[in-house]
Scaffold this motif. Structure first.
Motif, PDB file in Angstrom:
ATOM      1  N   ALA A 132      37.794  51.747  34.783  1.00 22.13           N
ATOM      2  CA  ALA A 132      36.507  51.733  34.552  1.00 22.13           C
ATOM      3  C   ALA A 132      35.951  50.232  34.558  1.00 22.13           C
ATOM      4  CB  ALA A 132      36.155  51.953  32.711  1.00 22.13           C
ATOM      5  N   VAL A 133      34.925  50.284  35.538  1.00 23.22           N
ATOM      6  CA  VAL A 133      34.389  48.894  36.018  1.00 23.22           C
ATOM      7  C   VAL A 133      33.238  48.437  35.063  1.00 23.22           C
ATOM      8  CG1 VAL A 133      33.812  47.493  37.797  1.00 23.22           C
ATOM      9  CG2 VAL A 133      35.564  49.072  38.174  1.00 23.22           C
ATOM     10  N   VAL A 134      32.974  47.695  34.316  1.00 25.48           N
ATOM     11  CA  VAL A 134      31.761  47.372  33.445  1.00 25.48           C
ATOM     12  C   VAL A 134      31.486  45.831  33.953  1.00 25.48           C
ATOM     13  CG1 VAL A 134      30.685  47.294  31.342  1.00 25.48           C
ATOM     14  CG2 VAL A 134      32.704  48.905  31.670  1.00 25.48           C
ATOM     15  N   GLY A 135      30.402  45.688  34.745  1.00 23.97           N
ATOM     16  CA  GLY A 135      29.976  44.393  35.177  1.00 23.97           C
ATOM     17  C   GLY A 135      31.190  43.691  35.877  1.00 23.97           C
ATOM     18  N   ASP A 136      31.409  42.757  35.746  1.00 24.98           N
ATOM     19  CA  ASP A 136      32.720  42.096  36.630  1.00 24.98           C
ATOM     20  C   ASP A 136      34.077  42.174  36.010  1.00 24.98           C
ATOM     21  OD1 ASP A 136      32.510  40.362  34.261  1.00 24.98           O
ATOM     22  OD2 ASP A 136      32.239  38.656  35.611  1.00 24.98           O
ATOM     23  N   ARG A 137      34.126  43.138  35.031  1.00 21.71           N
ATOM     24  CA  ARG A 137      35.470  43.263  34.487  1.00 21.71           C
ATOM     25  C   ARG A 137      36.041  44.892  34.551  1.00 21.71           C
ATOM     26  NH1 ARG A 137      36.649  38.735  31.740  1.00 21.71           N
ATOM     27  NH2 ARG A 137      38.539  39.523  31.211  1.00 21.71           N
ATOM     28  N   SER A 138      37.207  45.040  34.502  1.00 19.23           N
ATOM     29  CA  SER A 138      37.664  46.446  34.626  1.00 19.23           C
ATOM     30  C   SER A 138      38.814  46.616  33.858  1.00 19.23           C
ATOM     31  CB  SER A 138      38.261  46.638  36.272  1.00 19.23           C
ATOM     32  OG  SER A 138      39.355  45.951  36.443  1.00 19.23           O
ATOM     33  N   TRP A 139      39.093  47.938  33.549  1.00 18.05           N
ATOM     34  CA  TRP A 139      40.059  48.392  32.568  1.00 18.05           C
ATOM     35  C   TRP A 139      40.868  49.718  32.981  1.00 18.05           C
ATOM     36  CZ3 TRP A 139      35.419  46.393  30.818  1.00 18.05           C
ATOM     37  CH2 TRP A 139      35.536  45.327  29.727  1.00 18.05           C
ATOM     38  N   VAL A 140      42.085  49.670  33.166  1.00 19.91           N
ATOM     39  CA  VAL A 140      42.698  50.476  33.540  1.00 19.91           C
ATOM     40  C   VAL A 140      43.231  51.535  32.351  1.00 19.91           C
ATOM     41  CG1 VAL A 140      45.116  51.308  35.002  1.00 19.91           C
ATOM     42  CG2 VAL A 140      43.771  49.534  35.553  1.00 19.91           C
ATOM     43  N   LEU A 141      42.628  52.753  32.313  1.00 17.34           N
ATOM     44  CA  LEU A 141      42.828  53.610  31.231  1.00 17.34           C
ATOM     45  C   LEU A 141      44.054  54.789  31.620  1.00 17.34           C
ATOM     46  CD1 LEU A 141      39.031  53.628  30.360  1.00 17.34           C
ATOM     47  CD2 LEU A 141      40.860  52.108  29.181  1.00 17.34           C
ATOM     48  N   PRO A 142      45.042  54.801  30.807  1.00 17.34           N
ATOM     49  CA  PRO A 142      45.752  56.078  30.745  1.00 17.34           C
ATOM     50  C   PRO A 142      45.321  56.928  29.549  1.00 17.34           C
ATOM     51  CG  PRO A 142      46.917  54.173  29.378  1.00 17.34           C
ATOM     52  CD  PRO A 142      45.523  53.396  30.002  1.00 17.34           C
ATOM     53  N   PRO A 143      45.930  57.942  29.255  1.00 16.61           N
ATOM     54  CA  PRO A 143      45.472  58.850  28.329  1.00 16.61           C
ATOM     55  C   PRO A 143      45.414  58.339  26.998  1.00 16.61           C
ATOM     56  CG  PRO A 143      46.782  60.195  30.076  1.00 16.61           C
ATOM     57  CD  PRO A 143      47.142  58.780  30.319  1.00 16.61           C
ATOM     58  N   THR A 144      46.287  57.219  26.717  1.00 17.40           N
ATOM     59  CA  THR A 144      46.663  56.696  25.413  1.00 17.40           C
ATOM     60  C   THR A 144      45.451  55.862  24.993  1.00 17.40           C
ATOM     61  OG1 THR A 144      48.200  55.108  26.387  1.00 17.40           O
ATOM     62  CG2 THR A 144      49.093  57.383  25.138  1.00 17.40           C
TER      63      THR A 144
ATOM     64  N   PRO B 145      42.681  46.044  21.806  1.00 17.88           N
ATOM     65  CA  PRO B 145      41.921  45.106  22.709  1.00 17.88           C
ATOM     66  C   PRO B 145      42.362  45.382  24.157  1.00 17.88           C
ATOM     67  CG  PRO B 145      43.627  44.056  21.605  1.00 17.88           C
ATOM     68  CD  PRO B 145      43.560  45.335  20.740  1.00 17.88           C
ATOM     69  N   GLY B 146      43.515  45.897  24.642  1.00 23.46           N
ATOM     70  CA  GLY B 146      43.772  46.325  25.831  1.00 23.46           C
ATOM     71  C   GLY B 146      43.744  44.857  26.817  1.00 23.46           C
ATOM     72  N   VAL B 147      43.789  45.042  28.140  1.00 17.67           N
ATOM     73  CA  VAL B 147      43.889  43.962  29.004  1.00 17.67           C
ATOM     74  C   VAL B 147      42.569  44.268  29.742  1.00 17.67           C
ATOM     75  CG1 VAL B 147      45.015  42.729  30.439  1.00 17.67           C
ATOM     76  CG2 VAL B 147      46.370  43.683  28.629  1.00 17.67           C
ATOM     77  N   ALA B 148      41.708  43.392  29.907  1.00 21.75           N
ATOM     78  CA  ALA B 148      40.427  43.511  30.938  1.00 21.75           C
ATOM     79  C   ALA B 148      40.697  42.501  32.014  1.00 21.75           C
ATOM     80  CB  ALA B 148      39.120  43.277  30.188  1.00 21.75           C
ATOM     81  N   LEU B 149      40.569  43.028  33.324  1.00 20.41           N
ATOM     82  CA  LEU B 149      40.893  42.292  34.416  1.00 20.41           C
ATOM     83  C   LEU B 149      39.506  41.845  35.030  1.00 20.41           C
ATOM     84  CD1 LEU B 149      43.731  43.862  36.174  1.00 20.41           C
ATOM     85  CD2 LEU B 149      43.585  41.507  34.928  1.00 20.41           C
ATOM     86  N   PRO B 150      39.001  40.901  35.372  1.00 17.49           N
ATOM     87  CA  PRO B 150      37.852  40.464  35.986  1.00 17.49           C
ATOM     88  C   PRO B 150      38.230  40.887  37.363  1.00 17.49           C
ATOM     89  CG  PRO B 150      39.070  38.568  35.684  1.00 17.49           C
ATOM     90  CD  PRO B 150      39.935  39.670  34.846  1.00 17.49           C
TER      91      PRO B 150
ATOM     92  N   TRP C  31      23.125  51.162  28.130  1.00 22.15           N
ATOM     93  CA  TRP C  31      22.350  50.273  29.003  1.00 22.15           C
ATOM     94  C   TRP C  31      23.288  49.161  29.824  1.00 22.15           C
ATOM     95  CZ3 TRP C  31      17.524  51.560  30.098  1.00 22.15           C
ATOM     96  CH2 TRP C  31      16.862  52.281  29.227  1.00 22.15           C
ATOM     97  N   MET C  32      24.572  49.458  29.576  1.00 21.70           N
ATOM     98  CA  MET C  32      25.577  48.468  30.263  1.00 21.70           C
ATOM     99  C   MET C  32      25.980  49.088  31.857  1.00 21.70           C
ATOM    100  SD  MET C  32      28.441  46.462  28.590  1.00 21.70           S
ATOM    101  CE  MET C  32      27.361  45.573  27.461  1.00 21.70           C
ATOM    102  N   PRO C  33      25.843  48.283  32.553  1.00 19.66           N
ATOM    103  CA  PRO C  33      25.923  48.731  34.203  1.00 19.66           C
ATOM    104  C   PRO C  33      27.919  48.914  34.096  1.00 19.66           C
ATOM    105  CG  PRO C  33      24.724  46.843  34.225  1.00 19.66           C
ATOM    106  CD  PRO C  33      24.971  47.128  32.895  1.00 19.66           C
ATOM    107  N   HIS C  34      28.192  50.181  35.012  1.00 20.62           N
ATOM    108  CA  HIS C  34      29.529  50.270  34.852  1.00 20.62           C
ATOM    109  C   HIS C  34      29.603  51.617  35.974  1.00 20.62           C
ATOM    110  CE1 HIS C  34      27.486  53.793  32.238  1.00 20.62           C
ATOM    111  NE2 HIS C  34      28.715  54.286  32.808  1.00 20.62           N
ATOM    112  N   ASP C  35      30.892  51.644  36.239  1.00 21.44           N
ATOM    113  CA  ASP C  35      31.381  52.898  37.159  1.00 21.44           C
ATOM    114  C   ASP C  35      32.932  53.403  36.741  1.00 21.44           C
ATOM    115  OD1 ASP C  35      31.139  54.876  39.139  1.00 21.44           O
ATOM    116  OD2 ASP C  35      31.278  53.290  40.864  1.00 21.44           O
ATOM    117  N   THR C  36      33.197  54.307  37.317  1.00 20.78           N
ATOM    118  CA  THR C  36      34.612  54.692  36.752  1.00 20.78           C
ATOM    119  C   THR C  36      35.329  55.449  38.164  1.00 20.78           C
ATOM    120  OG1 THR C  36      33.727  55.466  34.785  1.00 20.78           O
ATOM    121  CG2 THR C  36      35.751  56.565  35.588  1.00 20.78           C
ATOM    122  N   HIS C  37      36.755  55.131  38.445  1.00 19.14           N
ATOM    123  CA  HIS C  37      37.202  55.475  39.365  1.00 19.14           C
ATOM    124  C   HIS C  37      38.570  56.180  39.081  1.00 19.14           C
ATOM    125  CE1 HIS C  37      34.831  53.058  42.213  1.00 19.14           C
ATOM    126  NE2 HIS C  37      34.816  52.152  41.303  1.00 19.14           N
TER     127      HIS C  37
END
Length: 269
Positions: A62-74, A155-160, A82-88
């Motif tokens: 999930a990419v939100v603005g200039d950050r991304s989160w890699v999300l497993p099923p857990t 909190p996970g780990v968000a990557l810019p 209203w927050m711009p995002h995309d999902t791959h």
């Protein structure tokens, strides 16, 4: 994203488009399920509703603005309205997106928030999704969902990600293929840009060197493999390490403990 195709070297951000669902005014909360062969990457967009991104199988970024989160099923990600995002999605993956109008959401999260999906929350999400591609979430299920989500912050780990379109090509590729061993010098030949330009773009856009950023990507990609009980040596190879020792040391430096200890601590019950 279309930003990859820009001929200019300028740091241009794609315009976010309002995504309106058919009949959205008729529902307080609903959930959509996507087929396993859906890659995502619809382009940067936003909704008038809050959104929860989750995969029951596979992996999504999930990419939100200039950050991304890699999300497993857990893990799932709450994205405010209203927050711009995309999902791959890394295929095959089963993506579920839940939408709720802000006035009906008791969560006070105003920024993208990761929360853990344990066994009960997973079963609830699957039950809410039902057998179809779209399903309305009834009030009792809504109350249970919000109660469980609020109790499981992570909190996970968000990557810019770098804004420069050439460095973004490198970043997006590594997010989907973290084992790619190419150096910035090799990428510079592929992208017809100097290695120093790419190096500066990573530092400017992410606050990290390319090497440090790639390490974070590889560690994130390794987490769902550990959760699936893949042996550490195999995990190391699959995320790009030449040896298990190198992977374990990088993991220990970042998390403060070994992969085995992390798995024991974060196992979903």
């Amino acid at each position: 994203m279309s930003v990859h195709e820009l001929p200019s070297s300028e740091q241009i951000r794609p315009v976010s488009v309002l995504d309106v669902h058919d009949g959205e005014a008729d529902h307080t909360m609903w959930i959509c399920r996507f087929d396993a062969d859906e890659p995502g990457g619809w382009g940067v967009h936003h909704h008038r509703q809050h959104q929860v991104v989750w995969v029951s199988e596979g992996l999504t970024t999930a990419v939100v603005g200039d950050r991304s989160w890699v999300l497993p099923p857990t893990r799932a990600l709450f994205i405010p309205a209203w927050m711009p995002h995309d999902t791959h999605n890394r295929l095959p993956s089963l993506l579920h997106c839940l939408y709720v109008w802000p006035q009906a959401c008791p969560l006070d999260w105003t920024t993208p928030t990761v929360f853990a999906i344990d066994g009960l929350l997973r079963e609830l999400m699957l039950a809410m999704a039902g057998a179809g591609l779209h399903a309305t979430v009834e009030e009792p299920a809504q109350a249970l969902f919000f109660g469980l989500a609020e109790r499981h912050p992570d909190p996970g780990v968000a990557l810019p990600v770098p804004a420069d379109h050439r460095a973004r090509v490198v970043a997006d590729h590594l997010l989907s293929t973290p084992s790619d061993p190419r150096s910035l010098e090799e990428w510079s030949l592929h992208l017809r840009a100097s290695a120093s330009t790419l190096r500066r773009a990573f530092v400017t856009g992410t606050g990290m060197t390319f090497t440090d950023w790639r390490t974070q990507v590889r560690l994130q990609a390794s987490l769902p493999l550990l959760a699936n009980r893949v042996p550490v040596a195999a995990v190391a190879r699959r995320v790009g390490y030449e040896s298990a020792t190198g992977y374990v040391e990088a993991f220990r430096r970042h998390f403060g403990h070994t992969p085995a200890a992390h798995f024991r601590t974060h196992r979903v019950r």
